[in-house]
Design an enzyme around this catalytic site. Structure first.
Site, short mmCIF file in Angstrom:
data_model
loop_
_atom_site.label_atom_id
_atom_site.label_comp_id
_atom_site.label_asym_id
_atom_site.label_seq_id
_atom_site.Cartn_x
_atom_site.Cartn_y
_atom_site.Cartn_z
CB ALA B 73 -0.94 0.00 1.20
CB THR B 74 4.22 2.07 1.34
OG1 THR B 74 3.89 1.82 2.69
CG2 THR B 74 5.19 3.24 1.25
CG ASN B 153 -3.13 3.55 10.30
OD1 ASN B 153 -3.65 4.51 9.72
ND2 ASN B 153 -1.98 3.65 10.94
CD GLN B 181 -5.03 -1.20 8.84
OE1 GLN B 181 -5.65 -2.22 9.14
NE2 GLN B 181 -3.74 -1.04 9.13
CG HIS B 203 1.20 -6.89 4.98
ND1 HIS B 203 1.25 -6.45 6.28
CD2 HIS B 203 1.45 -5.81 4.20
CE1 HIS B 203 1.51 -5.15 6.27
NE2 HIS B 203 1.64 -4.74 5.03
CB THR B 239 10.37 -9.98 -12.47
OG1 THR B 239 11.47 -9.75 -13.35
CG2 THR B 239 9.90 -11.42 -12.59
CB CYS B 324 4.49 2.85 9.85
SG CYS B 324 3.59 1.63 8.92
#
Ligand SMILES: Cc1ncc(COP(=O)(O)O)c(C=O)c1O
Ligand SMILES: Cc1ncc(COP(=O)(O)O)c(C=O)c1O
Lengths: 126, 385, 385, 126
Positions: B73-74, B153, B181, B203, B239, B324
């Site tokens: 997401a970043t 979050n 989220q 994740h 890739t 974070c």
């Protein structure tokens, strides 16, 4: 990423601060700064620090530093308080440099305690 | 020396769902090839990627071709915000976001401010919501982009993304939503919502780490932020990590299946937790009273030092602020924006629950929290003097 | 309908090493946490990341702290080249690279050209090497960055990165190397080489896809290209994919252990392959005669259409051009830069061998190749008229 | 990312081009363009295309298109060649639009073949 921000000794002292509490009717040192507050109390007999206790509001390093101080000085001569230095505690507890200011709050509290003891022993009561 | 912690930090990251892990292993052994390779093996991997895009597309009710794979997401937030801002800079430089966005949005807008863009930082109310009136009054003729997160979050507060989108669309303003989220956790119909871009990351909902996506509605203008190779319509080269993508798709399929059960369970567990601690003297709810995402409960407590609280709670794994930011001991900027004082914000703990959370863990969390507060209060001079 | 192909496309991507896969599974179950989380679980993951950085650092003889995790070599190249060019733009806008770089370098420099940077594109000789004299004569007072790849992904030619670095260092010019095809495959001592930055990616040497790194020598100036959160000294934010990083580290450890054996085996297999096809009428070697990386053999053949050749070779999995470009039928720009004509370049096939390659597969490749050329020649009007 | 650039029919015709080769002493059509070369040959009897063969240098779609053409027209009247259109082949083989030009090379070759047959049957030899 922090592998562990706390030295094992900090963890041990924080988990089990054996010297937490207050000596009833003892000499009291107190200092507050940077949002931290520390109170030290001592039972002094024949010029010795028979019992040393602390109360603290602060981060784990501050609490551990208080415990370390009590362990180090309990049983020693009250006059030794004048030799107190933050350097060895900073090192033993691996206090990060940005928290040095907080440990100075302990230094100020120790000084305050020393003064309180001198004030007490000066009085003719004894 | 493996610690067995009680993990209530699902908003930071989640374990792999068993189906996801199985799918990834399968792909790693049978289709580990480069989907860009023009040979039988490569095509097998390309088919895996397409299948995953269909799974994720089905969860969100969008075409597979609207999904761009990223590393998380970043990156999706960076691509969306920088990509639109720069593509549209010739038309206008006004951008709108919120003070309580995740750092991966806040810092992107800060970078744009340094480059001469004009950013309006909308304030939330005390519960963390931004009102439609607040958004509307910030819109200008030269506004190009509005970016508002879906679920916060730190507190779990949910923004009215449908309402905000409806303000933007008729004005031709691009609307981006950080859905890190919310995707895979709450129902989302991007096929009918007036949203142009949504960031997501696997994740946070039992998919693999290192893979995210950006939903990009057809026709949304976007400048790539990375260059090289023709993959993904030149919008994001490199890739494709076929096993991670397969895992992402499988996590989406699993989410579609269990979402209702997950949510019902979270509601019950969060309630159990709040009931178990709300009577503690000085406890303060930082999550919204009602309507918040049930996986997140953020609470502060008067006159307790946050870092010591966190350590006293060990081995309970919870967060202060967002994952974070938890390296810094700074009080959360999100809670400060909600009107909390520094000491209030500093004592905040985010409990975040997930699919594996158990009643017994909540019981443990309650007693840990009570004990930790009690211990620190006993230690504090204020209380003992 | 799973195809069982003979895979000779290791330069595109490789399967997971068994040790790598085992390590990743272990981390996925025991340390799937967010390494940025300040709790016991998070610290466990942080320790996993540190261990992996040590493994990769040991392979390259550098400190763990010099390694920035990215999503792959494409991102590393973008970060390195854009990051230095922009950071140093105020000093000068001259940059140097080579015509035969990977698209993930070429396209970054093209983007910089559009932004007003002045890029010198160095030509290779007929074997693909750039001479030190060519590099040196391109250096100017305002040159800020030189980016030259180590091993070429299409031909396996190896550049003299030590010599080039020695030209740059005394002049204060930053030297970046795209090491995507060399890290983990050939010995590299970044501790002693005059290199400031090196891009790498795990999936080219039996590590996971979706994880790469940028080696950044202490003091190298770099502007981040993504924003958000304080991870990785603000140079590259986002939740660290701890399992991918662990797999990367393990791949590095495995590489350190087996590199000599791998290389010896590749030398023998590549020789077997070349001996088996070099007598075909019109065959042309596109890889260097000597000194090339032994995992790559690139051959052209006169008057054969490349796309048909590739299809006739199925189910042998090989590449035309680089994996990233193989969707386009354009003749390889790399081979054209080496002086090959369009038809020559268009017939080129890259065989790339790896750790699992077998003599029997090479035999199969030889007979496939001979048969395919024969079939297409029989089909061609030129031959039959 | 290419799931499969070739329609199954392209794969089948390319793998097994039954009409590859040349009719000895037949009518010949030839055309070359865009790097592609196609040669068609036909045995014509009573105005019918008894046998049709092709040779081609080009991509798989071109080769398959030649095979498709031969299958379609073998056995039919030579005059039917005039009806040849690329559209149905483009569709049957799912030829990507960017390769349309290549299939036009086949159209030109077919036209060339038709002309050759007319030239042959015009001659009084028969
Ligand atoms: C709201 C929000 N946005 C963005 C992110 C960034 O996601 P990632 O770390 O997967 O890039 C997170 C999680 O850290 C988040 O909670
Ligand atoms: C020389 C070279 N550089 C960069 C890359 C890009 O690597 P990735 O796809 O892992 O980003 C590759 C492989 O595709 C490569 O061969």
């Amino acid at each position: 990423m922090i592998v562990d921000p706390y030295h094992a000794t900090v963890r041990a002292y924080f988990k089990n601060p054996e010297h937490a509490g207050e000596v009833r009717n003892g000499a009291i040192g107190y200092f507050a700064d940077q949002g931290m507050r520390i109170r030290l109390s001592a039972e002094v007999a024949s010029g010795d620090l028979k019992r040393l206790r602390f109360l603290a509001w602060g981060c784990p390093h501050v609490i551990a530093a208080c415990e370390a101080f009590c362990r180090q000085f309990e049983g020693r001569a009250a006059s030794d308080l004048e030799d107190f230095e933050t350097g060895p505690i900073m090192q033993d507890l691996a206090v990060p440099i940005e928290k040095a200011g907080r440990i100075l709050v302990l230094e100020d509290t120790v000084r305050s305690l020393g003064q309180a003891i001198r004030d007490l022993t000066m009085t003719p009561q004894e | 020396m493996t610690v067995v912690p009680v993990y209530l930090d699902y908003a930071a990251t989640t374990p792999l769902d068993a189906r996801v892990a199985a799918r990834m292993r399968e792909v790693q052994t049978t289709a580990y090839f480069n989907p860009a390779s023009n040979h039988a093996a490569g095509r097998q991997s390309a088919a895996v990627v397409l299948h995953a895009a269909r799974q994720l597309g089905a969860l969100l009710n969008v075409e597979p071709a609207t999904l761009i794979w990223t590393s998380g997401a970043t990156e999706s937030n960076n691509l969306a915000i920088l990509g639109v801002a720069k593509q549209r800079a010739h038309r206008g430089k006004h951008l709108i976001t919120m003070r309580t966005e995740h750092k991966a949005v806040v810092d992107v807008f800060r970078a744009l401010e340094k480059q001469g863009f004009d950013v309006t930082w909308l304030p939330p109310d005390r519960e963390g919501r931004v009102s439609l009136a607040t958004v509307e009054s910030a819109l200008r003729d030269d506004t190009q982009l509005v970016s508002i997160m879906h679920i916060n979050n730190e507190t779990g507060v949910v923004q009215d993304i449908e309402g905000i989108g409806k303000l933007c669309r008729p004005r031709g303003i691009i609307f981006h939503v950080d859905g890190a989220q919310s995707v895979g956790k709450v129902p989302l119909d991007l096929g009918s919502l007036p949203i142009d871009m949504m960031s997501m990351t696997a994740h946070k909902f039992y998919g693999p780490k290192g893979i995210g996506a950006l939903f990009l509605a057809d026709g949304t203008p976007l400048e790539p932020q990375m260059f090289g190779g023709g993959q993904q319509r030149r919008l994001r080269p490199g890739t494709l990590p076929v096993d991670l993508i397969a895992g992402f798709g499988e996590a989406a399929a699993a989410a579609a299946q269990t979402m209702d059960d997950d949510l019902a369970k979270l509601v019950a567990l969060k309630n159990q937790l709040w009931v178990g601690i709300r009577d503690i003297d000085g406890v303060q709810l930082n999550s919204p009273e009602t309507g918040g995402y049930p996986g997140i409960l953020n609470v502060g407590v008067a006159d307790i030092e946050g870092e010591s609280l966190l350590l006293a709670l060990e081995p309970l794994c919870v967060a202060t602020g967002s994952a974070c930011n938890s390296q810094s001991q700074e009080p959360s900027y999100v809670l400060r924006a909600l009107g909390r004082t520094d000491p209030e914000a500093q004592s905040a703990i985010r409990f975040s629950l997930g699919r594996q959370s158990q009643q017994a863990e909540i019981d443990y969390a309650i007693s840990s929290y009570r004990a930790a507060v009690e211990k620190l209060r006993a230690l504090a001079p204020g209380a003992a003097v």
